[in-house]
Design a protein around this motif. Sequence first.
Motif, PDB file in Angstrom:
ATOM      1  N   SER A 324       0.819  -1.221   0.000  1.00 59.75           N
ATOM      2  CA  SER A 324       0.000   0.000   0.000  1.00 59.75           C
ATOM      3  C   SER A 324       0.846   1.261   0.000  1.00 59.75           C
ATOM      4  O   SER A 324       0.335   2.353  -0.269  1.00 59.75           O
ATOM      5  N   LYS A 327       1.913   4.268  -3.564  1.00 62.60           N
ATOM      6  CA  LYS A 327       0.719   5.073  -3.833  1.00 62.60           C
ATOM      7  C   LYS A 327       0.546   5.413  -5.306  1.00 62.60           C
ATOM      8  O   LYS A 327      -0.567   5.701  -5.752  1.00 62.60           O
ATOM      9  N   SER A 346      -4.752  -4.350   2.051  1.00 65.03           N
ATOM     10  CA  SER A 346      -4.182  -3.054   1.665  1.00 65.03           C
ATOM     11  C   SER A 346      -4.124  -2.859   0.149  1.00 65.03           C
ATOM     12  O   SER A 346      -3.855  -1.751  -0.316  1.00 65.03           O
ATOM     13  N   SER A 348      -6.549  -2.593  -1.619  1.00 64.73           N
ATOM     14  CA  SER A 348      -7.618  -1.636  -1.908  1.00 64.73           C
ATOM     15  C   SER A 348      -7.172  -0.194  -1.750  1.00 64.73           C
ATOM     16  O   SER A 348      -7.877   0.732  -2.151  1.00 64.73           O
ATOM     17  N   GLU A 349      -5.975   0.032  -1.165  1.00 64.97           N
ATOM     18  CA  GLU A 349      -5.458   1.392  -0.974  1.00 64.97           C
ATOM     19  C   GLU A 349      -4.650   1.875  -2.174  1.00 64.97           C
ATOM     20  O   GLU A 349      -4.209   3.031  -2.199  1.00 64.97           O
ATOM     21  N   THR A 351      -4.977   3.334  -5.010  1.00 64.40           N
ATOM     22  CA  THR A 351      -6.050   4.042  -5.708  1.00 64.40           C
ATOM     23  C   THR A 351      -5.696   4.414  -7.139  1.00 64.40           C
ATOM     24  O   THR A 351      -6.572   4.748  -7.924  1.00 64.40           O
ATOM     25  N   SER A 369     -11.769  -6.447  -1.397  1.00 61.26           N
ATOM     26  CA  SER A 369     -12.612  -5.483  -2.099  1.00 61.26           C
ATOM     27  C   SER A 369     -11.757  -4.509  -2.899  1.00 61.26           C
ATOM     28  O   SER A 369     -10.687  -4.097  -2.457  1.00 61.26           O
ATOM     29  N   LYS A 371     -13.377  -1.708  -4.360  1.00 62.48           N
ATOM     30  CA  LYS A 371     -14.280  -0.595  -4.648  1.00 62.48           C
ATOM     31  C   LYS A 371     -13.625   0.772  -4.488  1.00 62.48           C
ATOM     32  O   LYS A 371     -14.136   1.768  -5.024  1.00 62.48           O
ATOM     33  N   MET A 372     -12.468   0.841  -3.783  1.00 64.79           N
ATOM     34  CA  MET A 372     -11.758   2.113  -3.643  1.00 64.79           C
ATOM     35  C   MET A 372     -10.792   2.370  -4.793  1.00 64.79           C
ATOM     36  O   MET A 372     -10.277   3.464  -4.954  1.00 64.79           O
ATOM     37  N   VAL A 373     -10.524   1.333  -5.602  1.00 64.35           N
ATOM     38  CA  VAL A 373      -9.554   1.457  -6.693  1.00 64.35           C
ATOM     39  C   VAL A 373     -10.306   1.927  -7.940  1.00 64.35           C
ATOM     40  O   VAL A 373     -10.555   1.167  -8.877  1.00 64.35           O
ATOM     41  N   LYS A 374     -10.664   3.180  -7.950  1.00 68.09           N
ATOM     42  CA  LYS A 374     -11.581   3.720  -8.943  1.00 68.09           C
ATOM     43  C   LYS A 374     -11.015   3.717 -10.363  1.00 68.09           C
ATOM     44  O   LYS A 374     -11.775   3.741 -11.322  1.00 68.09           O
ATOM     45  N   THR A 393     -20.416  -5.732  -3.217  1.00 65.03           N
ATOM     46  CA  THR A 393     -19.563  -4.586  -2.880  1.00 65.03           C
ATOM     47  C   THR A 393     -18.128  -4.743  -3.370  1.00 65.03           C
ATOM     48  O   THR A 393     -17.369  -3.778  -3.305  1.00 65.03           O
TER      49      THR A 393
END
Length: 1107
Positions: A324, A327, A346, A348-349, A351, A369, A371-374, A393
């Motif tokens: 994570s 970035k 992590s 999912s962090e 992004t 998940s 869902k945060m990795v847009k 989700t």
Amino acid sequence: MRIHQIFSHIFIPLCMIFLNIIINVATCHSLDHQQFLLLHLKESLVFNPATSKKLVYWNQSSDCCQWNGVTCSMGGVIGLDLSEEFIFGGLDNSSLFELEYLQRLNLAYNDFNSSIPLKFGKLKSLRYLNLSNAGFHGQIPSEISLLTNLTTLDLSTPLTSQHILKLQNPNLAMFLQNLEKITELYLDGVKVSAEGREWCHALSSLQKLEVLSLSSCNISGPIDSSLATLVKLSVIRLSLNNISSSVPKFFANFSNLNVLEISSCSLRGHFPNGIFLLQALKVLDISNNRDLHGVLPNFLPDAVLHTMNLSNTNFSGKLPGAISNLKQLSLLDASNCQLIDTLPISLSELTQLVHLDLSLNRFTGPLPSFKMVKNLRYLSIFHNNLTGVITTTHFEGLENLLSINLGDNYLNGNIPMSLFTLLSLQELTLSHNRLDGLLDEFVNASSSKLELIDLSNNILHGPIPVSIFHIKGLRFLQLSHNKFNGTMRLDMVQRLQNLHTLGLSHNKLSVDVTLDDHDISSFPSMKYLLLGSCNLGEFPGFLRNQSQINALDLSNNQIKGKIPNWIWRFNYLVYLNLSNNFLTNMEGPFDDLNSNLYILDLHSNELTGSLPIFTKYAAHLDYSNNKFSSAPLDMYKYVPFLYFLSLSKNNFQGKIPESFCNFSSLRLLDLSYNSFNDLIPKCLMRRNSTLRVLNLAENKLRGYVSDTISSSCSLRFLNLNGNLLEGVIPNTLANCKSLQVLNLGNNLFQDRLPCFLRRISTLRVLILRSNKLNGPIACPRSTSNWEKLHIIDLASNNFNGILPGPVLRSFKQMKQCEAESREKYGSLFFDMFDNVDTVSLSSLLSFFNKFLVIKLHKLLETEPYNVVDHILSYYAISNEYGCRYLDSVTVVNKALQMKFNKIPTIFTSLDLSSNHFEGPIPEELVSLRALIVLNLSHNTLSSHIPSSIGNLMNVESLDLSNNSLSGEIPPELASLNFLECLNLSFNRLWGEIPTGAQMQTFSSSSFEGNEGLCGPPLEDCTNDRRGHSSPTPVHEMYESTDWNFLSVELGFIFGFGIVILPLILFECWRLLYWKHVDDLLYKLVPQLGFSYEHHRGQRYRSLRWIG
């Protein structure tokens, strides 16, 4: 003073004005001349005005400094960019080389198709020269090295070309010796041909070098330490070279390093972790180095890495939670490594992640998940061990996601229908999981962007949702190998005009293929149609119009009668499976057929006569389980490219033709279950450098097996079971270093245990049952182990002696107590090709004949690789394609034969029954914890059953019957929870049968013939039966004969009057007589054999019927 003032105020300004006039005049004259030169250059160059974006607009009416591609400074032309102008001639005699002020020249991406002109040496002012991908070929001229002001030099060529540019005379060192100002050097695709020390030393003189790009330059390793002096390096690209050494640790000292690309270099050893921690590193590509290993570190905060490609390496361990910290990571590809454990939350962090590929690893646990990795567009975690469910989700709100591939895992539960409505999703692959339940209808199907849906090999049931057939852009729909049911009309797919792949095979569907004339004419043009097990009763008529079809599966239906002639006339058909139907013959004529079939499967029909041989490009032919009776003796001339040929279970007879040896590429030959007789052709045993599987079982072959097996033997599987072969087992079998299964059972071999087979470390299955093998099974001269052997069958031979502890200890695979779920283990298979991923078209084709590959590319040239890979996966998993070959094994259990159609890799069996083994059951035997079947019946084993038999926690079948075992049954036997079959009959056991959950489930036949046993399921242990009860005494004689197996006629023949009296009166005569009778019967009747037993310190020999 006045003169001085006049000079400074009047004379000097006048001089400056005059000088400026002179300079302007000179400049205008120079610029006019350079414009003239540029126009002359335009006239001499050969280019296409229709595609030109620069040259076509040059003209006399405008200032040349305003022309596209021209840069001026100080009244001179200093830069010229003619890249991508599609120039294809006219450079040699052009005015280009008279532009003496030129500092930057870019001729990249043209097609000059000539050598580099020597006149480039005249452009002394050049600082930037880019001739990349410009169509130049031949030797790079030494005149380039005279351009001493160069800071950037790019002579790269396409990496797909065959080194059209060379740097050999001058070599690299001579070429670079004057170019000390170089900061960027690009020689990708140039044939440099230098070893590590040579090219590294040549580069070490360029102390200002920042960019080094030498991909595909035919350079080799190892990378020399002299390269460490180039401390300013920020870019290193060495991919596609045969470096064949480790990655130097000093790479981690390049503090300015932004890009490191060293993929496909045959690198090995441990990758330095310090490189991952370089603060400036943005791009790291070490992919396609299978012998390069390492582990991922805990990444530092504020790292700037945005591309990391580790695919096809041997990296292992976990994906760290500190991932994570990356970035800025946008691409992470760690596919086809050895990574394990759960995927960190992590992930999912990240992004900024756009591309994530973790396929072909051993990740476990749930899916995290995303869902945060847009920004995520591509996700593949194919072929891992992921478990758990997919929730709504997991991918919620991912509007940019284009592709999801979670195939080949252990995911379960329902498929969330929200996946079908993700805004941008084009490909959804969830095949080969344990997903179940119904597929519900979903809304807005007509606005879905989905083009590919693969849900095959799951447990989905119920009707196929109608919504799927409203996805207008759908091109690929694969639903095979599920439990979908109901009746489906094929006209439902008519509205999907883009559909080219439809897979409905192996469900519980009944597909109605009836179409009227209008439906037929408007039906989508199909390329892959898979309708196996769809309850079809005839060939679908609409197929006649499907001229673009590439693959057709109509297997496992109820199609009867003739195979229509039109089915062979599709120009693009490469795969046809008509197996498991009721087809009886083929409609002619065949003379004018020009079939392009590569794979033809007709097995399990009722076809008769001669083999069809009009498929001249065929690589895979399966004609097994029919009634074919003849084939051309020169068959190899008609189908020369065969890799797989199965003629099993037909009506062939006579001698095996030696012409089978003339198939130069054959990997599998199966002639089992026919009536072939005579000798095995020696060439079949000699010519096995390509052959992987040879199955000649259940024929009438006789004679000796040739001891001429080649040292280049590549056999994985050899089955000669059920013939009349005799003599010794050939020693040269040890040359088959990759052999996994050897079945020589049910023949007439007369030999000792072939201890030389211990040298084959890959051997998994060894079946020698029902021969005339003899002697002890100890291998005193061999120190190697049977590392992977997990099925051993030596039953029904004449082996004798004690069960040797060292041999039992060498069965390493049988000692392993597997902790993982048995459900994760598959069946034993044999790859027809080495190091090939069977679901990858590109890797598979690397083993095919080049002519076939070129032809196949032409047939499938419009098809994306990912679509073909999905189809190959269908073939491979169905075992239809022939890359893998599964075999069966027969295990004797409690006098019954159980046949496994596939050999489970977890299955372990040891059968030593019906021999002459004696002595106690050794402790080494009960240490084989992984055993599932143990059969020691019909021997002369004595002493007690060891209490340590409780160590066999996995055993399901245990047969110790017909021995001389004594004492009580150990209570530990009752704790074997998997035990399903037990036979302790006809021993000398006594006492109470132990109680336990399993013991009370066995019938009395499991304990009969032990007069001292009592308790359920036998009679209750009353006072007069409890405790010790002596076994029936054995007659005290040197030898005894089991009269149950001798006929009255034989007794009569040997009992005539004058012989009988001496035998009754003289004991030594009697013993000598019966010894000779036993020996004679043993020689005359092959079903008789000796057993040995001990009683009161004496050793006795009995003649018994052994089958």
